[in-house]
Design a protein around this motif. Structure first.
Motif, PDB file in Angstrom:
ATOM      1  N   ARG A 116       0.842  -1.205   0.000  1.00 49.36           N
ATOM      2  CA  ARG A 116       0.000   0.000   0.000  1.00 49.36           C
ATOM      3  C   ARG A 116       0.876   1.254   0.000  1.00 49.36           C
ATOM      4  NH1 ARG A 116      -4.734   0.055  -1.661  1.00 49.36           N
ATOM      5  NH2 ARG A 116      -5.481  -1.561  -0.291  1.00 49.36           N
ATOM      6  N   GLN A 117       1.952   1.261   0.792  1.00 48.11           N
ATOM      7  CA  GLN A 117       2.868   2.400   0.825  1.00 48.11           C
ATOM      8  C   GLN A 117       3.567   2.578  -0.523  1.00 48.11           C
ATOM      9  OE1 GLN A 117       5.193   0.990   4.142  1.00 48.11           O
ATOM     10  NE2 GLN A 117       4.217   2.406   5.589  1.00 48.11           N
ATOM     11  N   ALA A 118       3.916   1.471  -1.164  1.00 49.03           N
ATOM     12  CA  ALA A 118       4.583   1.540  -2.468  1.00 49.03           C
ATOM     13  C   ALA A 118       3.690   2.215  -3.502  1.00 49.03           C
ATOM     14  CB  ALA A 118       4.984   0.143  -2.932  1.00 49.03           C
ATOM     15  N   VAL A 119       2.394   1.904  -3.475  1.00 48.84           N
ATOM     16  CA  VAL A 119       1.462   2.537  -4.414  1.00 48.84           C
ATOM     17  C   VAL A 119       1.417   4.041  -4.162  1.00 48.84           C
ATOM     18  CG1 VAL A 119      -0.955   2.692  -5.112  1.00 48.84           C
ATOM     19  CG2 VAL A 119       0.104   0.447  -4.786  1.00 48.84           C
ATOM     20  N   ALA A 120       1.394   4.440  -2.911  1.00 54.47           N
ATOM     21  CA  ALA A 120       1.389   5.875  -2.586  1.00 54.47           C
ATOM     22  C   ALA A 120       2.672   6.539  -3.093  1.00 54.47           C
ATOM     23  CB  ALA A 120       1.230   6.079  -1.086  1.00 54.47           C
ATOM     24  N   LEU A 121       3.799   5.871  -2.919  1.00 56.16           N
ATOM     25  CA  LEU A 121       5.080   6.426  -3.366  1.00 56.16           C
ATOM     26  C   LEU A 121       5.148   6.550  -4.897  1.00 56.16           C
ATOM     27  CD1 LEU A 121       7.486   4.511  -0.956  1.00 56.16           C
ATOM     28  CD2 LEU A 121       6.989   6.971  -0.929  1.00 56.16           C
ATOM     29  N   ALA A 122       4.444   5.680  -5.612  1.00 61.24           N
ATOM     30  CA  ALA A 122       4.461   5.700  -7.078  1.00 61.24           C
ATOM     31  C   ALA A 122       3.723   6.906  -7.644  1.00 61.24           C
ATOM     32  CB  ALA A 122       3.859   4.418  -7.634  1.00 61.24           C
ATOM     33  N   GLU A 123       2.851   7.530  -6.845  1.00 61.72           N
ATOM     34  CA  GLU A 123       2.102   8.719  -7.276  1.00 61.72           C
ATOM     35  C   GLU A 123       1.416   8.523  -8.631  1.00 61.72           C
ATOM     36  OE1 GLU A 123       5.085  11.812  -7.015  1.00 61.72           O
ATOM     37  OE2 GLU A 123       4.737  12.041  -4.860  1.00 61.72           O
ATOM     38  N   LEU A 124       0.693   7.437  -8.756  1.00 62.50           N
ATOM     39  CA  LEU A 124       0.020   7.119 -10.015  1.00 62.50           C
ATOM     40  C   LEU A 124      -1.022   8.149 -10.414  1.00 62.50           C
ATOM     41  CD1 LEU A 124      -0.376   3.277  -9.521  1.00 62.50           C
ATOM     42  CD2 LEU A 124       1.115   4.430 -11.169  1.00 62.50           C
ATOM     43  N   GLU A 125      -1.552   8.862  -9.436  1.00 59.88           N
ATOM     44  CA  GLU A 125      -2.593   9.859  -9.754  1.00 59.88           C
ATOM     45  C   GLU A 125      -2.087  10.936 -10.711  1.00 59.88           C
ATOM     46  OE1 GLU A 125      -0.565  11.007  -5.927  1.00 59.88           O
ATOM     47  OE2 GLU A 125      -1.450   9.168  -6.678  1.00 59.88           O
ATOM     48  N   GLN A 126      -0.767  11.173 -10.733  1.00 63.62           N
ATOM     49  CA  GLN A 126      -0.250  12.177 -11.666  1.00 63.62           C
ATOM     50  C   GLN A 126      -0.283  11.683 -13.112  1.00 63.62           C
ATOM     51  OE1 GLN A 126       3.915  13.217 -11.200  1.00 63.62           O
ATOM     52  NE2 GLN A 126       4.445  11.117 -10.639  1.00 63.62           N
ATOM     53  N   TYR A 127      -0.306  10.383 -13.329  1.00 60.97           N
ATOM     54  CA  TYR A 127      -0.358   9.820 -14.676  1.00 60.97           C
ATOM     55  C   TYR A 127      -1.795   9.581 -15.145  1.00 60.97           C
ATOM     56  CZ  TYR A 127       4.478   8.971 -13.449  1.00 60.97           C
ATOM     57  OH  TYR A 127       5.783   9.126 -13.031  1.00 60.97           O
ATOM     58  N   PHE A 128      -2.732   9.558 -14.179  1.00 63.76           N
ATOM     59  CA  PHE A 128      -4.138   9.315 -14.477  1.00 63.76           C
ATOM     60  C   PHE A 128      -4.993  10.363 -13.771  1.00 63.76           C
ATOM     61  CE2 PHE A 128      -1.832   5.318 -14.691  1.00 63.76           C
ATOM     62  CZ  PHE A 128      -2.243   4.786 -15.903  1.00 63.76           C
TER      63      PHE A 128
ATOM     64  N   ILE B  57      -8.786   9.901  -6.695  1.00 64.46           N
ATOM     65  CA  ILE B  57      -7.620   9.442  -5.924  1.00 64.46           C
ATOM     66  C   ILE B  57      -7.869   8.096  -5.251  1.00 64.46           C
ATOM     67  CG2 ILE B  57      -8.209  10.707  -3.823  1.00 64.46           C
ATOM     68  CD1 ILE B  57      -4.665  10.306  -5.153  1.00 64.46           C
ATOM     69  N   ASP B  58      -9.126   7.820  -4.852  1.00 63.40           N
ATOM     70  CA  ASP B  58      -9.376   6.543  -4.174  1.00 63.40           C
ATOM     71  C   ASP B  58      -9.235   5.349  -5.113  1.00 63.40           C
ATOM     72  OD1 ASP B  58     -11.727   6.992  -5.548  1.00 63.40           O
ATOM     73  OD2 ASP B  58     -13.033   6.430  -3.873  1.00 63.40           O
ATOM     74  N   THR B  59      -9.129   5.607  -6.420  1.00 67.30           N
ATOM     75  CA  THR B  59      -8.808   4.546  -7.372  1.00 67.30           C
ATOM     76  C   THR B  59      -7.499   3.880  -6.955  1.00 67.30           C
ATOM     77  OG1 THR B  59      -9.888   5.724  -9.167  1.00 67.30           O
ATOM     78  CG2 THR B  59      -8.298   4.040  -9.800  1.00 67.30           C
ATOM     79  N   PHE B  60      -6.600   4.661  -6.386  1.00 65.38           N
ATOM     80  CA  PHE B  60      -5.293   4.145  -5.989  1.00 65.38           C
ATOM     81  C   PHE B  60      -5.201   3.869  -4.492  1.00 65.38           C
ATOM     82  CE2 PHE B  60      -4.892   7.013  -9.647  1.00 65.38           C
ATOM     83  CZ  PHE B  60      -4.601   6.059 -10.605  1.00 65.38           C
ATOM     84  N   THR B  61      -5.820   4.699  -3.680  1.00 65.74           N
ATOM     85  CA  THR B  61      -5.686   4.545  -2.229  1.00 65.74           C
ATOM     86  C   THR B  61      -6.541   3.412  -1.671  1.00 65.74           C
ATOM     87  OG1 THR B  61      -7.397   6.201  -1.791  1.00 65.74           O
ATOM     88  CG2 THR B  61      -5.113   6.979  -1.875  1.00 65.74           C
TER      89      THR B  61
END
Length: 114
Positions: free
Chosen positions: A39-51, A56-60
């Motif tokens: 879960r922390q790794a996904v937050a670090l990847a900051e995918l929301e900037q690419y999509f 945001i809850d799509t990722f969180t």
């Protein structure tokens, strides 16, 4: 007897975080501290900037997996060297309902064009 130096503990691991839409995908390569959770790794990847079109809850809040195997508790799974953390999209339609709809369509009599 001569004392040997201890083997150093590597405190970083290299992983990938992946997310895909039907139209495009993004894989982010990260070097994270050992002990980082999926879960922390996904937050670090900051995918929301690419999509940016996605909430945001799509990722969180998304279900996560490692190389296609769903994680039961991504908040406690510690990533390992070479892991690919996959962010799963929510289902748009229930698979059982989709199958029932396809079966109903297949049973329907087809019209003959005149």
């Amino acid at each position: 007897m001569e004392d040997k130096e201890p083997i150093p503990f590597f405190s970083k691991v290299t992983i990938e975080v992946a997310f895909a839409l039907p139209s495009h995908q993004k894989i982010v390569i990260l070097n994270v501290k050992a002990g980082t959770t999926a879960r922390q790794a996904v937050a670090l990847a900051e995918l929301e900037q690419y999509f940016p079109e996605l909430p945001i809850d799509t990722f969180t809040q998304a279900d996560l997996g490692i190389f296609g195997k769903p994680l039961r508790d991504p908040a406690t799974y510690e990533v390992r060297e070479g892991d690919r953390v996959e962010v799963y999209r929510p289902l748009i339609i229930d698979p059982v309902s989709a199958r029932a709809r396809r079966a109903k369509t297949a049973r329907s009599p087809r019209r003959a064009d005149s």
